[in-house]
Design a protein around this motif. Sequence first.
Motif, PDB file in Angstrom:
ATOM      1  N   GLY A 137       0.743  -1.328  -0.056  1.00  0.00           N
ATOM      2  CA  GLY A 137       0.165   0.004   0.187  1.00  0.00           C
ATOM      3  C   GLY A 137       0.887   1.276  -0.045  1.00  0.00           C
ATOM      4  O   GLY A 137       0.043   2.381  -0.035  1.00  0.00           O
ATOM      5  N   SER A 138       2.135   1.099  -0.071  1.00  0.00           N
ATOM      6  CA  SER A 138       2.823   2.222   0.068  1.00  0.00           C
ATOM      7  C   SER A 138       3.359   2.889  -1.342  1.00  0.00           C
ATOM      8  O   SER A 138       3.522   2.006  -2.354  1.00  0.00           O
ATOM      9  CB  SER A 138       4.324   2.306   1.014  1.00  0.00           C
ATOM     10  OG  SER A 138       4.980   1.205   0.209  1.00  0.00           O
ATOM     11  N   ILE A 139       3.585   4.136  -1.442  1.00  0.00           N
ATOM     12  CA  ILE A 139       4.057   4.484  -2.710  1.00  0.00           C
ATOM     13  C   ILE A 139       5.537   5.272  -2.278  1.00  0.00           C
ATOM     14  O   ILE A 139       5.484   5.972  -1.378  1.00  0.00           O
ATOM     15  CB  ILE A 139       2.985   5.611  -3.308  1.00  0.00           C
ATOM     16  CG1 ILE A 139       1.921   4.584  -3.610  1.00  0.00           C
ATOM     17  CG2 ILE A 139       3.738   6.190  -4.500  1.00  0.00           C
ATOM     18  CD1 ILE A 139       0.730   5.891  -3.996  1.00  0.00           C
ATOM     19  N   ALA A 189      -4.333  -1.306   0.710  1.00  0.00           N
ATOM     20  CA  ALA A 189      -4.053  -2.484   0.035  1.00  0.00           C
ATOM     21  C   ALA A 189      -3.173  -2.302  -1.191  1.00  0.00           C
ATOM     22  O   ALA A 189      -2.793  -1.114  -1.302  1.00  0.00           O
ATOM     23  CB  ALA A 189      -5.318  -3.018  -0.387  1.00  0.00           C
ATOM     24  N   GLU A 190      -2.969  -3.178  -1.974  1.00  0.00           N
ATOM     25  CA  GLU A 190      -1.811  -3.263  -2.872  1.00  0.00           C
ATOM     26  C   GLU A 190      -2.067  -1.947  -3.728  1.00  0.00           C
ATOM     27  O   GLU A 190      -3.281  -1.588  -4.517  1.00  0.00           O
ATOM     28  CB  GLU A 190      -1.945  -4.391  -3.589  1.00  0.00           C
ATOM     29  CG  GLU A 190      -0.904  -4.460  -4.856  1.00  0.00           C
ATOM     30  CD  GLU A 190      -0.909  -5.728  -5.642  1.00  0.00           C
ATOM     31  OE1 GLU A 190      -1.724  -6.749  -5.162  1.00  0.00           O
ATOM     32  OE2 GLU A 190       0.220  -6.147  -6.032  1.00  0.00           O
ATOM     33  N   GLY A 248      -5.857   1.749  -5.880  1.00  0.00           N
ATOM     34  CA  GLY A 248      -5.296   0.604  -5.251  1.00  0.00           C
ATOM     35  C   GLY A 248      -6.356  -0.628  -5.136  1.00  0.00           C
ATOM     36  O   GLY A 248      -7.599  -0.510  -5.577  1.00  0.00           O
ATOM     37  N   ASN A 249      -6.113  -1.555  -4.464  1.00  0.00           N
ATOM     38  CA  ASN A 249      -6.980  -3.052  -4.529  1.00  0.00           C
ATOM     39  C   ASN A 249      -7.865  -2.571  -3.247  1.00  0.00           C
ATOM     40  O   ASN A 249      -8.842  -3.383  -3.018  1.00  0.00           O
ATOM     41  CB  ASN A 249      -6.251  -4.014  -3.961  1.00  0.00           C
ATOM     42  CG  ASN A 249      -6.688  -5.576  -4.158  1.00  0.00           C
ATOM     43  OD1 ASN A 249      -7.742  -5.435  -4.939  1.00  0.00           O
ATOM     44  ND2 ASN A 249      -6.268  -6.472  -3.635  1.00  0.00           N
ATOM     45  N   ASP A 250      -7.682  -1.502  -2.501  1.00  0.00           N
ATOM     46  CA  ASP A 250      -8.711  -1.070  -1.577  1.00  0.00           C
ATOM     47  C   ASP A 250      -9.818  -0.157  -2.106  1.00  0.00           C
ATOM     48  O   ASP A 250     -10.614   0.597  -1.476  1.00  0.00           O
ATOM     49  CB  ASP A 250      -7.928  -0.238  -0.392  1.00  0.00           C
ATOM     50  CG  ASP A 250      -7.208   0.887  -0.852  1.00  0.00           C
ATOM     51  OD1 ASP A 250      -7.154   0.909  -1.998  1.00  0.00           O
ATOM     52  OD2 ASP A 250      -6.500   1.406   0.122  1.00  0.00           O
ATOM     53  N   ASN A 251     -10.075  -0.158  -3.513  1.00  0.00           N
ATOM     54  CA  ASN A 251     -11.032   0.438  -4.227  1.00  0.00           C
ATOM     55  C   ASN A 251     -11.000   2.046  -4.038  1.00  0.00           C
ATOM     56  O   ASN A 251     -11.659   2.770  -4.545  1.00  0.00           O
ATOM     57  CB  ASN A 251     -12.187   0.147  -3.649  1.00  0.00           C
ATOM     58  CG  ASN A 251     -12.607  -1.293  -3.600  1.00  0.00           C
ATOM     59  OD1 ASN A 251     -11.604  -2.196  -3.986  1.00  0.00           O
ATOM     60  ND2 ASN A 251     -13.547  -1.695  -3.128  1.00  0.00           N
ATOM     61  N   GLY A 274     -12.562   0.589 -12.708  1.00  0.00           N
ATOM     62  CA  GLY A 274     -12.645  -0.213 -11.793  1.00  0.00           C
ATOM     63  C   GLY A 274     -12.612  -1.686 -12.147  1.00  0.00           C
ATOM     64  O   GLY A 274     -12.896  -1.969 -13.362  1.00  0.00           O
ATOM     65  N   GLY A 275     -12.384  -2.811 -11.225  1.00  0.00           N
ATOM     66  CA  GLY A 275     -12.187  -3.988 -11.462  1.00  0.00           C
ATOM     67  C   GLY A 275     -13.615  -4.775 -11.529  1.00  0.00           C
ATOM     68  O   GLY A 275     -14.608  -4.295 -11.939  1.00  0.00           O
TER      69      GLY A 275
END
Lengths: 513, 219
Positions: free
Chosen positions: A295-297, A317-318, A335-338, A390-391
């Motif tokens: 989750g970091s950049i 998240a990722e 991110g994967n946390d939407n 979005g996914g």
Amino acid sequence: MTSDHRPSARAADVSNPFVTKTVTASPSKLRSGEYDSLAGLREGMSRLNVVDHSGEFAMPEKAKDNKSSRDLDRFVPSRPSSLHHSSLSSTTLSAEDISTDTSFADKSTSSALSASMGLPQPNRRILSFRAAPPPASHATSHLDAQRNYLLHSSASTNRGTTTTGPGAATKKRSPPYLPERVLDAPGFVDDYYLSLVDWSSSNRVAIGLGSVPYVWDAETGNVMALGEETEESSTVCSVSWSSDGAYLAVGNENGEVEIWDVEESKRMRVMAGHNARVPTLSWFGHILSSGCRDGSIFHHDVRVAQHKVMELRGHAAEVCGLKWRPDGQLLASGGNDNVVNCWDSRVGQSVLNADGQTRVVPKWTKRNHTAAVKALAWCPWQTNLLATGGGSQDQHIHFWSTTTGARTSSLAAGSQVTSLIWSPHSKELLSTHGFPDHNISLWSYPSLQKIYDVPAHDNRVLASALSPDGCTVATGAGDENLKFWKIWEPKTVKKTVDDSDRDARGQSRGRIR
Amino acid sequence: MATKQATRTNQAITIKGSVAIVTEFFEYSVNSILYQRGVYPSDDFRMVKKYGLPMLVTSDDSLKEYIQTILAQVQEWLMSSHLTRLVLAIKSVETDETLERWQFDIHTEDGPSSAGALPGAPKPAAKKKNKTEKEVQAEIQGIMKQITSSVTFLPILDEECTFTILAYTDDAPDTAIPSTWDDADPHLIDRGKVEQVRLRSFTTNVHSLEAMVAYRVGE
């Protein structure tokens, strides 16, 4: 006027068995105050109220409090019966059974009605819809304030474009049913979160296959492997060209970021720091930003030994999408946390020098997507426009005005959005999709009408890249193919077709912009 | 042509029409409140002309669908005269505390449930019998204006908020309650902190509706 109503209100109340006694208790007040102010009436009412319900709760000082605040309220409609009701219920409505009692005891005009309807029925049910309402996507609060100022200026211009000429760009175009070229991509990892294809400004396509990044030269057709597959080499998770096309950044499974000099086919440096895989990279000048699974950049300054110059933490998240705006002022991350975050590159620079590690807050955060956000694209011809996709649970493309943080429009794509590319020359947006359609779609903007769909691959399209001339798009998919699609025509001068124009068109395919 | 127009506007409102009016009123008032109170960002709303006023309705599809789902059920209950009150509670996301409570009391005048409920009660005045749709719209316009103007005195909601819609139904055995609905807390505001303002009301020939807003005041 109001004094006319008073006796009638009284008379109606007298018929009520709860009130008869108290009316006789306060006749002097009433009689002397024939022309009293409304306050007098209210006082009488609240006294009524207290006596009335003294058995249940006698709180004279509370009633007084309410009365005084009532007096200041200009918004109470001037109907006496409603006044009566509100002064009563302000103390009573807190308990449900009492409130039904109130509606029974008041209401001069419709007392009979409320008696029949509001009479405590033995089992009244309170129902609520089980599902929670959809969450609101608020910008951060300081931005809310900014937005209020800007709403009329910039947002209205954005909206303006949304409504202008809806039919303009909808003329039928035949889609490219066949790709221009298909390259085999064995070992292309079928993982939504990775970004394994990039096309450089020097017209080379980089692709990560297994643990080795490859470079395909679009002009000569030569393929070059960067490094060799060894036991300890880790899987390539992302590739990204620097803006001059000379260097390729490679993000690895083990969290390392490598920089390759492609001309020399030499690894320049390895930047460690991330403790999980690096599925996305984005360059701006000499700054290389990398998104990590944790989750970091990080911002890496590739020129200096202490390469890590900033850490952004805004994802739980990722981080799978990361894009610098071409002018380097803003960085968008998904991110994967939407969540979609937008970072102001100017913020935090000075603070950083003070204590090294700081927490930088994103300019704004958006939670409208309901699945991982991998696809991000900055519009090349409208700098404040960002498109995000979005996914598989979300299947929407949202458009944001990054100056205000407002969502200018949304598009239901009907399929998992894996990447987005704006046309540099025309007002169009290309989206590539995964489940369930595996297609690529071309949309006109701002009318958001679909120009065409192409069933591009047998498996989900995972990555895409635009050629430097802005005409051809390369797509990599889970079916281990890298396909090249001629989406847009080279930019032509519309007015006259003279010699120079023809020249430009002739060589545009391989030209470096 | 002109006479046809005239007869149309003079037509009395049937129960079906009345239910439609009330449901529509809920739709616009809920949208308006969500916009005015900033429960959803203002960018998600677009302006439409309604009741002779510029009204803001959400353009967020998921919210639109959510409200429509609720209102479809509300309409059903209105048709069968089971609904007595609708409450829009605005509550804090963080503490789950109710901050505002918009309450709409509905009385069905000729509904089957009120008929013969209290034999002693005098019949409601029959003077408003022939109310036209136009008059009703004017009354609704009054409420809408009040909802809009209420922003001026309601406390600022400086935390993130969400909302709940509560439907009060009578417990008649024939009240159909779908599985998507559940018994709920009345979402009342603490007694000591509450302040309330009664808004206007409107009546059709079938329904009379009274609006009220209760809100939490700071200590």
